[in-house]
Design a protein around this motif. Structure first.
Motif, PDB file in Angstrom:
ATOM      1  N   PRO A 160      99.168  52.409  27.722  1.00  0.00           N
ATOM      2  CA  PRO A 160      98.432  53.511  27.091  1.00  0.00           C
ATOM      3  C   PRO A 160      96.921  53.442  27.288  1.00  0.00           C
ATOM      4  CG  PRO A 160     100.116  52.664  25.606  1.00  0.00           C
ATOM      5  CD  PRO A 160     100.037  51.715  26.753  1.00  0.00           C
ATOM      6  N   LEU A 161      96.341  52.248  27.225  1.00  0.00           N
ATOM      7  CA  LEU A 161      94.889  52.138  27.319  1.00  0.00           C
ATOM      8  C   LEU A 161      94.388  52.467  28.722  1.00  0.00           C
ATOM      9  CD1 LEU A 161      94.138  49.012  25.111  1.00  0.00           C
ATOM     10  CD2 LEU A 161      93.853  51.430  24.538  1.00  0.00           C
ATOM     11  N   ALA A 162      95.183  52.158  29.746  1.00  0.00           N
ATOM     12  CA  ALA A 162      94.784  52.528  31.107  1.00  0.00           C
ATOM     13  C   ALA A 162      94.765  54.041  31.248  1.00  0.00           C
ATOM     14  CB  ALA A 162      95.733  51.909  32.127  1.00  0.00           C
ATOM     15  N   ALA A 163      95.769  54.717  30.685  1.00  0.00           N
ATOM     16  CA  ALA A 163      95.814  56.175  30.752  1.00  0.00           C
ATOM     17  C   ALA A 163      94.642  56.791  29.998  1.00  0.00           C
ATOM     18  CB  ALA A 163      97.140  56.677  30.182  1.00  0.00           C
ATOM     19  N   ALA A 164      94.372  56.281  28.782  1.00  0.00           N
ATOM     20  CA  ALA A 164      93.263  56.815  27.991  1.00  0.00           C
ATOM     21  C   ALA A 164      91.926  56.556  28.677  1.00  0.00           C
ATOM     22  CB  ALA A 164      93.276  56.197  26.599  1.00  0.00           C
ATOM     23  N   SER A 165      91.798  55.397  29.321  1.00  0.00           N
ATOM     24  CA  SER A 165      90.539  55.063  30.000  1.00  0.00           C
ATOM     25  C   SER A 165      90.231  56.041  31.121  1.00  0.00           C
ATOM     26  CB  SER A 165      90.595  53.639  30.558  1.00  0.00           C
ATOM     27  OG  SER A 165      90.661  52.684  29.513  1.00  0.00           O
ATOM     28  N   GLU A 166      91.271  56.528  31.824  1.00  0.00           N
ATOM     29  CA  GLU A 166      91.047  57.505  32.880  1.00  0.00           C
ATOM     30  C   GLU A 166      90.523  58.820  32.313  1.00  0.00           C
ATOM     31  OE1 GLU A 166      91.125  57.080  36.213  1.00  0.00           O
ATOM     32  OE2 GLU A 166      91.348  54.990  35.642  1.00  0.00           O
ATOM     33  N   VAL A 167      91.059  59.229  31.167  1.00  0.00           N
ATOM     34  CA  VAL A 167      90.560  60.445  30.512  1.00  0.00           C
ATOM     35  C   VAL A 167      89.105  60.258  30.096  1.00  0.00           C
ATOM     36  CG1 VAL A 167      90.806  61.958  28.501  1.00  0.00           C
ATOM     37  CG2 VAL A 167      92.843  61.168  29.732  1.00  0.00           C
ATOM     38  N   VAL A 168      88.807  59.112  29.493  1.00  0.00           N
ATOM     39  CA  VAL A 168      87.443  58.836  29.036  1.00  0.00           C
ATOM     40  C   VAL A 168      86.485  58.794  30.221  1.00  0.00           C
ATOM     41  CG1 VAL A 168      85.963  57.109  27.929  1.00  0.00           C
ATOM     42  CG2 VAL A 168      88.216  57.641  26.958  1.00  0.00           C
ATOM     43  N   ARG A 169      86.911  58.156  31.316  1.00  0.00           N
ATOM     44  CA  ARG A 169      86.055  58.061  32.509  1.00  0.00           C
ATOM     45  C   ARG A 169      85.724  59.464  33.038  1.00  0.00           C
ATOM     46  NH1 ARG A 169      88.883  54.815  35.061  1.00  0.00           N
ATOM     47  NH2 ARG A 169      87.613  52.942  34.867  1.00  0.00           N
ATOM     48  N   GLY A 170      86.734  60.287  33.178  1.00  0.00           N
ATOM     49  CA  GLY A 170      86.499  61.631  33.701  1.00  0.00           C
ATOM     50  C   GLY A 170      85.658  62.482  32.784  1.00  0.00           C
TER      51      GLY A 170
ATOM     52  N   ALA B 144      81.607  64.131  33.377  1.00  0.00           N
ATOM     53  CA  ALA B 144      81.271  65.551  33.262  1.00  0.00           C
ATOM     54  C   ALA B 144      80.376  65.832  32.061  1.00  0.00           C
ATOM     55  CB  ALA B 144      82.557  66.378  33.142  1.00  0.00           C
ATOM     56  N   PHE B 145      80.557  65.081  30.986  1.00  0.00           N
ATOM     57  CA  PHE B 145      79.833  65.328  29.739  1.00  0.00           C
ATOM     58  C   PHE B 145      79.571  63.972  29.101  1.00  0.00           C
ATOM     59  CE2 PHE B 145      79.117  66.768  25.408  1.00  0.00           C
ATOM     60  CZ  PHE B 145      78.495  67.996  25.578  1.00  0.00           C
ATOM     61  N   PRO B 146      78.442  63.307  29.441  1.00  0.00           N
ATOM     62  CA  PRO B 146      78.215  61.917  29.047  1.00  0.00           C
ATOM     63  C   PRO B 146      78.359  61.683  27.544  1.00  0.00           C
ATOM     64  CG  PRO B 146      76.600  62.576  30.676  1.00  0.00           C
ATOM     65  CD  PRO B 146      77.352  63.825  30.299  1.00  0.00           C
TER      66      PRO B 146
END
Length: 414
Positions: free
Chosen positions: A56-66, A70-72
Motif C-alpha cells: 500500500p505505501l508504494a502505491a500511495a507514494s506514487e500518488v504523492v510523488r505525482g 504538479a502542486f507542491p
C-alpha cells in the motif's frame, strides 16, 4: 473534487499497442466537492490507490510523488497525509454502513467497504512515521528530518567515542569482509544457517590475515536473508530485506561491549529465532544540537524542551549479545561513556550467527522497543539509510582498510 478514485477517473482510449497512449482526460461525480485543505485531494486519491495493493505505501507514494510535482506540498501537509488517508477510509466505511441501511440492494454504494476495512486494519498497526518518511522521499525531501542533525553531531563528536569493542579500530589490524551477494571471498560458502561452519570460515580468514577484528560492511546487499522472515511483498513482486544497515564487528564470544557515549538503556529484549538478533540492547543518547540545526530542521518530538539548545536524541542498537544483559540491564539505567554493559554472544543464543556485534545508529525508532530492522528492502534504501546512518561515524574505521571500503557509496548491485 473530494473523491478522486478509479471509479471517477476518465481515461482516453488506447492509442496503439499497450497502455502508452492512455491519458487522464477528466473526472466525474462532483457530489463530494467541498472547500477544504487542498492536500486532502492527495490523501483521498492515495487512500483509494492503496486499496487491495500488496504494498500500500508504494502505491500511495506514487500518488504523492505525482501530486507534488504538479502542486507542491508543504512539509506540514506531507506529515498529515497518512492520517488523512486513514480518515478518508473511516468516512468511507461509515458512509457505506449508512447506505447499507438506506439502500440495501445497491451494491455499488458499498464497493469499497470490504477492502477499506482490510486497509484500516493494516494501517492501525503501522507506524505513522514510516509513511511520513516515505512520502517525504517521494517529494525529493530529506526523508527523516532529524537525520542530518544526528549525522552532523556524529561527524563532530565521533572521533571522541569510546571504542565499542575495547580496541581502537582506527589503528589495529582489521579484515573487512565482502559478504555481498556477488562475493567470491569464501569460494563455495557454507550454508547460511550453519553458524559453526561460518564461524570457522570467518575466524580462519581473520587468523590468516592477522586481523584482530573482522568487519561486516554497512549498506551492503547480502546473501543470507532468504528465509520467510525477511520476505516482504513489494508492489509488483516479493522483495526481500537484504540491505545491511549496520556494521558487524566479528570478535570472540564473551568479548566486552562498551558504550561509545553517555547513555541510558532504552530497551532490552530477546529477539529469539534463527537469524534474528537474539539478546538485544538499545541505548538512548541525548546530546547537544549542532549550532546550525535549529528547531526548523529538528522536529519538536526529538527535543526535550524545544529550541536549538535542547538535547538531540538518537539511539544505538547492539545485537547478537550474550543473554546476561536480559537480567543485568533495565530501561532507564544510566550507562557511562566507556562502560562495559554487555558481551558478545555465541550461537544459538545470539540468533544462530557467527559471534559478532551488530552495531546500528537509529535516528527514529518508529515506535519500536528492543528491536529495529537491521536489513531493509533495497527499494526503500534511502529512507532506511536516513533512519540508520553509517555507524562508522562512531567507529572511525579507515576506508580502504584491507583493500575494501567499510561503506559502499554507490547503489549495491545484486
Amino acid at each position: 473534487h473530494g473523491d478522486a478514485n478509479d471509479h471517477n477517473v476518465l481515461v482516453s482510449p488506447l492509442d496503439g499497442e499497450g497502455d502508452e497512449g492512455r491519458r487522464v482526460i477528466g473526472l466525474v461525480d462532483f457530489g463530494d466537492s467541498t472547500r477544504s485543505y487542498t492536500c486532502a485531494e492527495a490523501a483521498i486519491a492515495g487512500a483509494y490507490a492503496m486499496l487491495g495493493q500488496s504494498d500500500p505505501l508504494a502505491a500511495a507514494s506514487e500518488v504523492v510523488r505525482g501530486y507534488h510535482r504538479a502542486f507542491p506540498l508543504l512539509e506540514a501537509e506531507i506529515a498529515a497525509l497518512f492520517p488523512l488517508m486513514g480518515l478518508r477510509l473511516c468516512a468511507s466505511v461509515a458512509i457505506a454502513a449508512h447506505h447499507k441501511r438506506r439502500e440495501p440492494e445497491n451494491d455499488y454504494l458499498r464497493v469499497s467497504e470490504a477492502p477499506a476495512w482490510d486497509l484500516l486494519d493494516w494501517m492501525s498497526s503501522e507506524s505513522l512515521d514510516l509513511p511520513h518518511f516515505l512520502f517525504r522521499q517521494a517529494c525529493d525531501m530529506e526523508p527523516v528530518p532529524i537525520s542530518s542533525a544526528v549525522v552532523d553531531w556524529l561527524r563532530a563528536a565521533g572521533s571522541g567515542a569510546a571504542p565499542v569493542v575495547g580496541l581502537d579500530l582506527r589503528t589495529i589490524p582489521l579484515h573487512v569482509f565482502d559478504l555481498s551477494i556477488e562475493s567470491g571471498e569464501f569460494g563455495v560458502s557454507p550454508d547460511p544457517e550453519d553458524p559453526e561452519a561460518w564461524t570457522d570460515a570467518i575466524f580462519g580468514r581473520m587468523e590468516a590475515t592477522g586481523a584482530k577484528v573482522g568487519v561486516g560492511r554497512y549498506d551492503e546487499a547480502r546473501r543470507w536473508y532468504t528465509p520467510a522472515a525477511f520476505r516482504g511483498q513489494g508492489w509488483h513482486a516479493p522483495e526481500w530485506r537484504t540491505l545491511h544497515i549496520g556494521i558487524d564487528l566479528m570478535v570472540e564470544a564473551g568479548s566486552a561491549i562498551y558504550a561509545p557515549f553517555e547513555a541510558v538503556v532504552h530497551s532490552v529484549d530477546n529477539n529469539e529465532g534463527s537469524l534474528d538478533y537474539g539478546p538485544t540492547v538499545i541505548l538512548e543518547h541525548r546530546v547537544r544540537v549542532p549550532a546550525d540545526h535549529g528547531p526548523a530542521q529538528v522536529p519538536d518530538r526529538a527535543l526535550e524542551q524545544g529550541g536549538p539548545d535542547a538535547p538531540l536524541v538518537f539511539h544505538t542498537l547492539y545485537g547478537h549479545l550474550a543473554d546476561d544483559v536480559l537480567s543485568t540491564l533495565t530501561p532507564g539505567q544510566e550507562i557511562a561513556k566507556g562502560e562495559a554493559f554487555a558481551h558478545v554472544g555465541s550461537f544459538p543464543t545470539n540468533g544462530n550467527w557467527v559471534p559478532h556485534l551488530h552495531l546500528q545508529v537509529i535516528t527514529d525508532l518508529l515506535g519500536m522497543e528492543g528491536t529495529f530492522p537491521g536489513v531493509c528492502r533495497p527499494s526503500q534504501r534511502e529512507v532506511w539509510k536516513a533512519l540508520s546512518p553509517d555507524p562508522n561515524l562512531i567507529l572511525g574505521i579507515p576506508d580502504g582498510e584491507d583493500g575494501r571500503e567499510t561503506s559502499r557509496p554507490g547503489r549495491p548491485s545484486g
